[in-house]
Design a protein around this motif. Sequence first.
Motif, short mmCIF file in Angstrom:
data_model
loop_
_atom_site.label_atom_id
_atom_site.label_comp_id
_atom_site.label_asym_id
_atom_site.label_seq_id
_atom_site.Cartn_x
_atom_site.Cartn_y
_atom_site.Cartn_z
N UNK A 1 8.51 71.47 20.55
CA UNK A 1 8.05 72.18 21.73
C UNK A 1 8.19 73.60 21.81
N UNK A 2 9.37 73.87 21.67
CA UNK A 2 9.76 75.52 21.99
C UNK A 2 9.25 76.34 20.59
N UNK A 3 9.17 75.61 19.53
CA UNK A 3 8.54 76.32 18.26
C UNK A 3 7.05 76.56 18.58
N UNK A 4 6.25 75.53 19.21
CA UNK A 4 4.85 75.97 19.66
C UNK A 4 4.97 76.97 20.68
N UNK A 5 5.58 76.90 21.72
CA UNK A 5 5.67 77.87 22.90
C UNK A 5 5.76 79.18 22.07
N UNK A 6 6.50 79.45 21.17
CA UNK A 6 6.88 80.57 20.49
C UNK A 6 5.80 81.02 19.64
N UNK A 7 4.83 80.02 19.01
CA UNK A 7 3.77 80.50 18.41
C UNK A 7 2.68 80.93 19.21
N UNK A 8 2.55 80.36 20.47
CA UNK A 8 1.53 80.74 21.34
C UNK A 8 1.89 82.03 22.16
N UNK B 1 13.64 79.14 25.36
CA UNK B 1 13.86 78.94 24.18
C UNK B 1 15.21 79.77 23.62
N UNK B 2 15.92 80.15 24.48
CA UNK B 2 16.81 81.10 24.18
C UNK B 2 18.15 80.40 23.74
N UNK B 3 18.22 79.22 24.33
CA UNK B 3 19.35 78.09 24.00
C UNK B 3 18.92 77.49 22.89
N UNK C 1 10.56 75.79 37.47
CA UNK C 1 9.58 75.63 36.61
C UNK C 1 9.88 75.95 34.76
N UNK C 2 11.12 76.26 34.83
CA UNK C 2 11.44 76.62 33.53
C UNK C 2 12.56 75.79 33.12
N UNK C 3 12.75 74.74 33.82
CA UNK C 3 13.78 73.67 33.61
C UNK C 3 15.36 74.36 33.34
N UNK C 4 15.83 75.16 34.15
CA UNK C 4 17.15 75.84 34.16
C UNK C 4 17.07 76.81 33.01
N UNK C 5 15.90 77.36 32.39
CA UNK C 5 15.95 78.20 31.54
C UNK C 5 15.79 77.70 30.25
N UNK D 1 3.16 87.26 24.69
CA UNK D 1 3.87 87.05 25.78
C UNK D 1 5.27 86.35 25.25
N UNK D 2 5.83 85.56 26.07
CA UNK D 2 7.42 85.11 26.00
C UNK D 2 6.98 83.44 26.03
N UNK D 3 7.97 82.65 25.68
CA UNK D 3 7.63 81.23 25.58
C UNK D 3 7.83 80.84 27.16
N UNK D 4 8.89 81.63 27.95
CA UNK D 4 8.85 81.28 29.37
C UNK D 4 7.28 81.64 30.17
N UNK D 5 6.81 82.51 29.68
CA UNK D 5 5.45 83.00 30.47
C UNK D 5 4.41 82.14 29.84
N UNK D 6 4.61 81.70 28.56
CA UNK D 6 3.48 80.59 28.05
C UNK D 6 3.80 79.15 29.11
#
Length: 325
Positions: free
Chosen positions: A254-261, A221-223, A213-217, A267-272
């Motif tokens: 997409x990662x930028x928006x995950x970080x904003x949310x 957003x860490x990569x 569900x996190x597409x191999x991490x 939360x974290x981007x993974x949790x979002x």
Amino acid sequence: MAEGILRPLGSSDLRLSPLGLGCWQFSKGRGLVGKFWPVLEDSVIRDIVRTSWEGGINWFDTAEAYGGGQSEEMLADALSALGEAGRGAHVATKWWPIMRTAGNIGKTIDERLRRLKGWPIDLYQVHQPYSFSSAASEMHAMAKLVQQGRIKHVGVSNFTADKMAEADKALREHGLRLVSNQVKYSLLDRRIERNGIMEAAKELGVAIIAYSPLEQGILSGKFHSNPELVKQISGPRKWSSGFKPEALNRTRPLIDRLNELADKYGASPSQVSLNWLIHAHGETVFAIPGASKPHHAQENVNAMRFTLSQEEIGELAELADRSKR
């Protein structure tokens, strides 16, 4: 276990947390697929399971193929270590069909139960759609196990929409229904929305269980924040096209928006990303992130502590679509 929001798994009477724990990483390095993960100490496995359970996750997904039953054994030991408090935990496992016929389902169920050391099989799944038998034959064999009281519900994994319908039709002959289809699904892999699987699941009342569900991490957003981490990836995962520089650039919005949310919800981007999965299609989708450290398990359970708005769910889907163009 902390009380969370439980939902029915498909048409079954099982009420499960939206997130389960994927237990592939409990394989102890055994077998071909077991080498995908580092070997975890027994104490770490117990801590991961305890953290998941106490955080509100009430079901655990394993398989015969994960270390040739080693994951099943490690999970059983970890659940037993919870004591009386953990008696309400649910176990899902899978039969490996490659180079076998449906007749093997009944012949190997005792080994599955032995590996699980007394823990009942609440959901028994056909791991792949490839065997020497038809999906209908497999379902007739599965139905026999339900009638014998050796398993409670029947699911499949990686089945197409047509095979889902074939499986459900065969189970209906026994007064049963197909409960779930476990497939690869994430914000960055939404093929099941286009190939008929999601539509069929909703029509049949079948739950979707999302693996990877996190597409191999990548969705952590860490990569993106530190591309050098890609060089440290070991195993087959490092060859995934999603880790290439051009792919990371495409998915950055997409990662930028995950970080904003993530900032908005504490939360974290993974949790979002996980929260998007379990709310984008009502109660149809469950997800089974793994955890190789206790803090990963805590990260998982915290993904169930908030709910994205419908507007945010749609926005993330659109950004994910753009990242593929």
